[in-house]
Design a protein around this motif. Sequence first.
Motif, mmCIF file in Angstrom:
data_model
loop_
_atom_site.group_PDB
_atom_site.id
_atom_site.type_symbol
_atom_site.label_atom_id
_atom_site.label_comp_id
_atom_site.label_asym_id
_atom_site.label_seq_id
_atom_site.Cartn_x
_atom_site.Cartn_y
_atom_site.Cartn_z
ATOM 1 N N CYS A 178 0.840 -1.199 0.000
ATOM 2 C CA CYS A 178 0.000 0.000 0.000
ATOM 3 C C CYS A 178 0.878 1.253 0.000
ATOM 4 O O CYS A 178 1.818 1.346 0.786
ATOM 5 N N CYS A 180 0.197 4.101 1.172
ATOM 6 C CA CYS A 180 -0.089 5.049 2.262
ATOM 7 C C CYS A 180 0.907 4.960 3.404
ATOM 8 O O CYS A 180 0.917 5.815 4.291
ATOM 9 N N CYS A 182 1.183 2.199 5.422
ATOM 10 C CA CYS A 182 0.635 1.380 6.509
ATOM 11 C C CYS A 182 1.365 0.040 6.638
ATOM 12 O O CYS A 182 1.088 -0.729 7.555
ATOM 13 N N CYS A 189 -6.058 -2.292 2.967
ATOM 14 C CA CYS A 189 -6.106 -0.929 3.509
ATOM 15 C C CYS A 189 -7.225 -0.150 2.828
ATOM 16 O O CYS A 189 -7.448 -0.289 1.623
ATOM 17 N N TYR A 191 -7.119 2.732 2.022
ATOM 18 C CA TYR A 191 -6.534 3.676 1.077
ATOM 19 C C TYR A 191 -6.904 3.309 -0.363
ATOM 20 O O TYR A 191 -7.014 4.183 -1.220
HETATM 21 ZN ZN LIG Z 1 -2.417 1.646 3.535
#
Ligand SMILES: [Zn+2]
Length: 234
Positions: A178, A180, A182, A189, A191
């Motif tokens: 991901c 983002c 994370c 996620c 996202y």
């Molecule tokens: Zn994420």
Amino acid sequence: MKHWNNIGLEEFLAAYPNIRLSDINADRVELLGEYQLKAQLDGSNLIDRTFYLRIVCTSDYHKKLPTVYDEAGYFPRNQDFHTYADGSFCLGSELRIKSVLNYDSSLTAFFDKVVVRFLYAVSHRIEFGSFPYGELDHGEKGLIDDYAEMFEVNGKASVLLALKALGLRKRDANKRPCPCGCASRLGRCDYRLFLNKFRYIERRRWFRTHLAESFTPLQKPKKRSRRLRRDVVK
Ligand SMILES: [Zn+2]
């Protein structure tokens, strides 16, 4: 010409009476005329100026946005003022412009949301020495900053992950890290729900081509292994 109704040509000419058609055929429309801007953003200065512009639209309008030229020689023709040598404007990254025009991509919306904003920002730079919105860098660095803001991530690695994911089918993108930060897979996620909105703006192929043509790959792994080796020698 009926052909040009799908970009809202008549509506545009009605909204901007000082801009007129200077050339029209099936492949191309050229508009020429004056636009008076009187605007002031909070915390910035008033711009009150009349511009003399030329706007060129082609029949693939929805893929390739119009080119806008400064016909009065007011804009210095160099990168610092986002103006090319031929007087045309660098209006920003294609994806940003298309995301701004996602719901209404008519010529009037393009002019109101993209061109007017540009005229205000660059005139502000010419007259007062600074951009009112904060300046974007040029080249790859500028593009990365622009995308980081659009994708709501930090740094080049995350931007490249996001573009890579958008170039893949959703089910394949979900297996990748991901963007983002994370540390999970995209599929795990939330996202991904945010990122998937960009799939309505451009097709997968556009993201793949853009990633390959406009960005240099990250070179981190090599450097790290060299540094590790040196540590081992000590
Ligand atoms: Zn994420």
